[in-house]
Scaffold this motif. Structure first.
Motif, PDB file in Angstrom:
ATOM      1  N   SER A  26       6.510   7.037   9.115  1.00  0.00           N
ATOM      2  CA  SER A  26       5.412   6.735  10.024  1.00  0.00           C
ATOM      3  C   SER A  26       4.085   7.014   9.325  1.00  0.00           C
ATOM      4  N   GLY A  27       2.973   6.623   9.986  1.00  0.00           N
ATOM      5  CA  GLY A  27       1.655   6.812   9.371  1.00  0.00           C
ATOM      6  C   GLY A  27       1.310   8.272   9.163  1.00  0.00           C
ATOM      7  N   ALA A  28       1.544   9.123  10.155  1.00  0.00           N
ATOM      8  CA  ALA A  28       1.238  10.547  10.029  1.00  0.00           C
ATOM      9  C   ALA A  28       2.079  11.207   8.951  1.00  0.00           C
ATOM     10  N   GLU A  29       3.384  10.805   8.886  1.00  0.00           N
ATOM     11  CA  GLU A  29       4.268  11.403   7.890  1.00  0.00           C
ATOM     12  C   GLU A  29       3.858  10.990   6.482  1.00  0.00           C
ATOM     13  N   ALA A  30       3.430   9.715   6.319  1.00  0.00           N
ATOM     14  CA  ALA A  30       3.003   9.252   4.989  1.00  0.00           C
ATOM     15  C   ALA A  30       1.759   9.988   4.528  1.00  0.00           C
ATOM     16  N   LYS A  31       0.800  10.222   5.430  1.00  0.00           N
ATOM     17  CA  LYS A  31      -0.402  10.951   5.050  1.00  0.00           C
ATOM     18  C   LYS A  31      -0.079  12.378   4.654  1.00  0.00           C
ATOM     19  N   LYS A  32       0.822  13.012   5.434  1.00  0.00           N
ATOM     20  CA  LYS A  32       1.202  14.380   5.128  1.00  0.00           C
ATOM     21  C   LYS A  32       1.888  14.477   3.774  1.00  0.00           C
TER      22      LYS A  32
ATOM     23  N   GLU B 243       0.804  -1.202   0.000  1.00  0.00           N
ATOM     24  CA  GLU B 243       0.000   0.000   0.000  1.00  0.00           C
ATOM     25  C   GLU B 243       0.839   1.255   0.000  1.00  0.00           C
ATOM     26  N   ILE B 244       2.199   1.167   0.095  1.00  0.00           N
ATOM     27  CA  ILE B 244       3.061   2.349   0.134  1.00  0.00           C
ATOM     28  C   ILE B 244       3.108   2.959  -1.251  1.00  0.00           C
ATOM     29  N   PRO B 245       2.896   4.268  -1.399  1.00  0.00           N
ATOM     30  CA  PRO B 245       2.940   4.898  -2.727  1.00  0.00           C
ATOM     31  C   PRO B 245       4.302   4.750  -3.352  1.00  0.00           C
ATOM     32  N   SER B 246       4.259   4.864  -4.707  1.00  0.00           N
ATOM     33  CA  SER B 246       5.507   4.714  -5.458  1.00  0.00           C
ATOM     34  C   SER B 246       6.465   5.844  -5.135  1.00  0.00           C
ATOM     35  N   GLU B 247       5.942   7.059  -4.788  1.00  0.00           N
ATOM     36  CA  GLU B 247       6.834   8.176  -4.461  1.00  0.00           C
ATOM     37  C   GLU B 247       7.626   7.892  -3.183  1.00  0.00           C
TER      38      GLU B 247
ATOM     39  N   LYS C 155      18.415  10.786   7.865  1.00  0.00           N
ATOM     40  CA  LYS C 155      17.000  10.436   7.810  1.00  0.00           C
ATOM     41  C   LYS C 155      16.150  11.633   8.196  1.00  0.00           C
ATOM     42  N   PRO C 156      14.998  11.853   7.503  1.00  0.00           N
ATOM     43  CA  PRO C 156      14.106  12.958   7.891  1.00  0.00           C
ATOM     44  C   PRO C 156      13.461  12.679   9.227  1.00  0.00           C
ATOM     45  N   LYS C 157      12.956  13.773   9.782  1.00  0.00           N
ATOM     46  CA  LYS C 157      12.315  13.647  11.065  1.00  0.00           C
ATOM     47  C   LYS C 157      11.034  12.844  10.927  1.00  0.00           C
ATOM     48  N   GLY C 158      10.766  12.071  11.937  1.00  0.00           N
ATOM     49  CA  GLY C 158       9.566  11.240  11.915  1.00  0.00           C
ATOM     50  C   GLY C 158       9.784   9.908  11.270  1.00  0.00           C
ATOM     51  N   THR C 159      10.996   9.625  10.761  1.00  0.00           N
ATOM     52  CA  THR C 159      11.279   8.349  10.110  1.00  0.00           C
ATOM     53  C   THR C 159      11.794   7.382  11.147  1.00  0.00           C
TER      54      THR C 159
END
Length: 507
Positions: free
Chosen positions: A67-73, A5-9, A56-60
């Motif tokens: 993380s879930g919140a970072e992926a939605k954002k 389910e992870i986007p290609s981006e 690594k970016p923050k939240g990774t």
């Protein structure tokens, strides 16, 4: 979130981060090897992990996934950017570009990565359907013609078909006569189906013949009738007869005698006792029909025949028009009594009913002369009496009969020749008629064309402009032209028609 389910981006972003970490690790290892001071293996691995954590970016999380919140954002940001690109494309003069310029712009956009190589519904212009890609009518008007395209040839409208109905008799034109049983209702009895076609083709012709045939057909309908559950015979049988009557009317309009007989039959059905067994009720109705035919038609004809035959004397020359069953019985009875007289039959197109009467009387041994209405002024010379049949007698004393009857009666009246009408009381009606326009029957106009002769001027009358054919079935004879009416109630003047009608309906 599952890996599928992870986007290609996101996958591409993780791959770039891992490649950068590997590059830094390689540079760091090369620098350490050049400096000559090789730290212990554990400290080296520790420094490598710290550098990776800083990249690594923050939240990774530590395993390299968002993380879930970072992926939605991140998905929202990418969606907003995508909408901005689509809006930029829509603002371009898409509809005004020629075919070549639109193709070139689209290829450049694909190279730059702005427009996906496969067109999607989301990048289509406004008013364009998502599934088919078709444009609205307003946008199609703005699109220019491509080179080599030509406008569709204009379709010439078909010429308006000329109305062949006579305007004065427009109220009499209805649906054309039924000539087949196609489209008939399922509950129409086979006897009624055959009767309708016979009437339409003039196999059964004449007021008395049509009335008797209709009553006999209804008798067969009653014999085969079965009352449905939760219904009574007096109520449901009347509705069942209505469908039979509708079919007969579609083949040919009802005569006055048929209308009187149908009204009488419906009164008999509705007046029955609902508690009477079905078999007995049906038998009573069939017996009533037989009695009606015998009393109102058969016996009435015998009484009229006996009374009218007394009006004929030896040496008389009698004129009649067309063919009437009661007039034929009168001539036969007078000849059987030994009287010798001459009969002149006047006939007209298109039915030529008088031919059958002339043939029957000639076989009987009577002297017969046959002529058409065009020669009536010559044929009337020497005539002593005129006997006419009737389709109906109106309440104002006028005779409603086959078209051409009025001409014969008028000619006889001018020559001071008595005109005797023979008519049963079942043909009397309470309606009043002043002319032949308000109430009449129009037969198909093609009957006036001689069949099998294509060289006549009327063979192509439908293609001839300003030509209309009128085929009326009946005309109206004024009461002044009638000397006497002979019925089963006796001989009476035309003014006594309402009295006879009341007597016949009360009994």
């Amino acid at each position: 979130m599952a890996p599928s389910e992870i986007p290609s981006e996101e996958v591409s972003h993780d791959a770039s981060v891992e490649s950068e970490m590997n590059t830094l690790t390689t540079i760091a290892s090369n620098g350490n090897s050049k400096s000559g001071d090789a730290p212990p293996t554990e400290s080296k691995e520790k420094r490598t992990k710290e550098s990776q954590e800083q990249l690594k970016p923050k939240g990774t999380s530590r395993d390299g996934k968002l993380s879930g919140a970072e992926a939605k954002k991140k998905a929202k940001e990418e969606k907003a950017a995508k909408r901005a690109r689509e809006k930029q494309i829509q603002q371009q003069p898409f509809a005004q570009e020629s075919g070549h310029s639109r193709t070139e712009a689209a290829s450049n956009a694909i190279k730059k990565g702005v427009v996906p190589s496969r067109p999607e519904a989301s990048v289509l212009p406004k008013h364009q359907h998502k599934r088919t890609g078709s444009m609205s009518a307003n946008q199609q008007k703005n699109l220019p013609f491509r080179p080599g395209e030509t406008a569709a040839t204009a379709v010439t409208p078909e010429p308006k078909k000329e109305n062949k109905n006579v305007a004065l008799f427009g109220h009499l034109y209805g649906n054309p006569r039924r000539t087949t049983i196609a489209g008939a209702a399922k509950d129409v009895h086979p006897a009624v189906l055959a009767l309708g076609l016979q009437m339409s083709n003039y196999v059964i012709c004449g007021s008395n013949a049509r009335c008797i045939a209709s009553l006999l057909a209804f008798k067969r309908v009653i014999e085969s009738y079965v009352t449905p559950p939760q219904n009574s015979l007096p109520r449901h049988l009347t509705l069942h007869l209505n469908s039979q009557i509708d079919y007969i009317v579609s083949c040919r309009p009802l005569s006055v005698s048929m209308g009187n007989a149908i009204r009488w039959l419906k009164v008999e059905i509705s007046g029955g006792d609902p508690h009477t067994p079905e078999s007995k009720a049906k038998a009573d109705l069939c017996d009533a029909i037989d009695s009606f035919i015998r009393e109102r038609i058969t016996v009435a004809d015998q009484v009229i025949t006996t009374s009218a035959a007394e009006k004929i004397c030896n040496g008389d020359t009698i004129m009649t028009y067309g063919k009437s069953s009661i007039v034929q019985l009168i001539f036969t009875e007078a000849f059987r009594q030994g009287k010798r007289f001459k009969v002149i039959i006047v006939d007209s197109r298109p039915l030529f009913e008088g031919k059958n009467l002339a043939r029957a009387l000639a076989h009987l041994g009577l002297e017969v002369q046959y002529s058409l209405t065009q020669a009536i002024t010559h044929a009337i010379k020497g005539v002593t009496k005129v006997f006419l049949g009737a389709h109906a007698m109106m309440s104002n004393g006028r005779l409603y009969s086959r078209v051409g009857t009025a001409i014969v009666a008028m000619t006889a009246k001018n020559a001071d020749i008595p005109v005797i009408v023979c008519c049963e009381s079942i043909k009397f009606t309470d309606r009043v008629a002043l002319d032949s326009i308000v109430m009449n029957e129009i037969a198909p106009s093609d009957e006036l064309v001689l069949q099998g002769n294509s060289s006549t001027s009327l063979s192509k009358w439908r293609d001839t402009p300003n030509l209309q054919l009128l085929n009326l079935m009946y005309d109206l004879t004024p009461a002044d032209y009638i000397t006497m009416i002979i019925t089963e109630y006796g001989s009476l003047p035309p003014s006594s028609v309402p009295v006879v009608y009341r007597l016949s309906t009360n009994t």
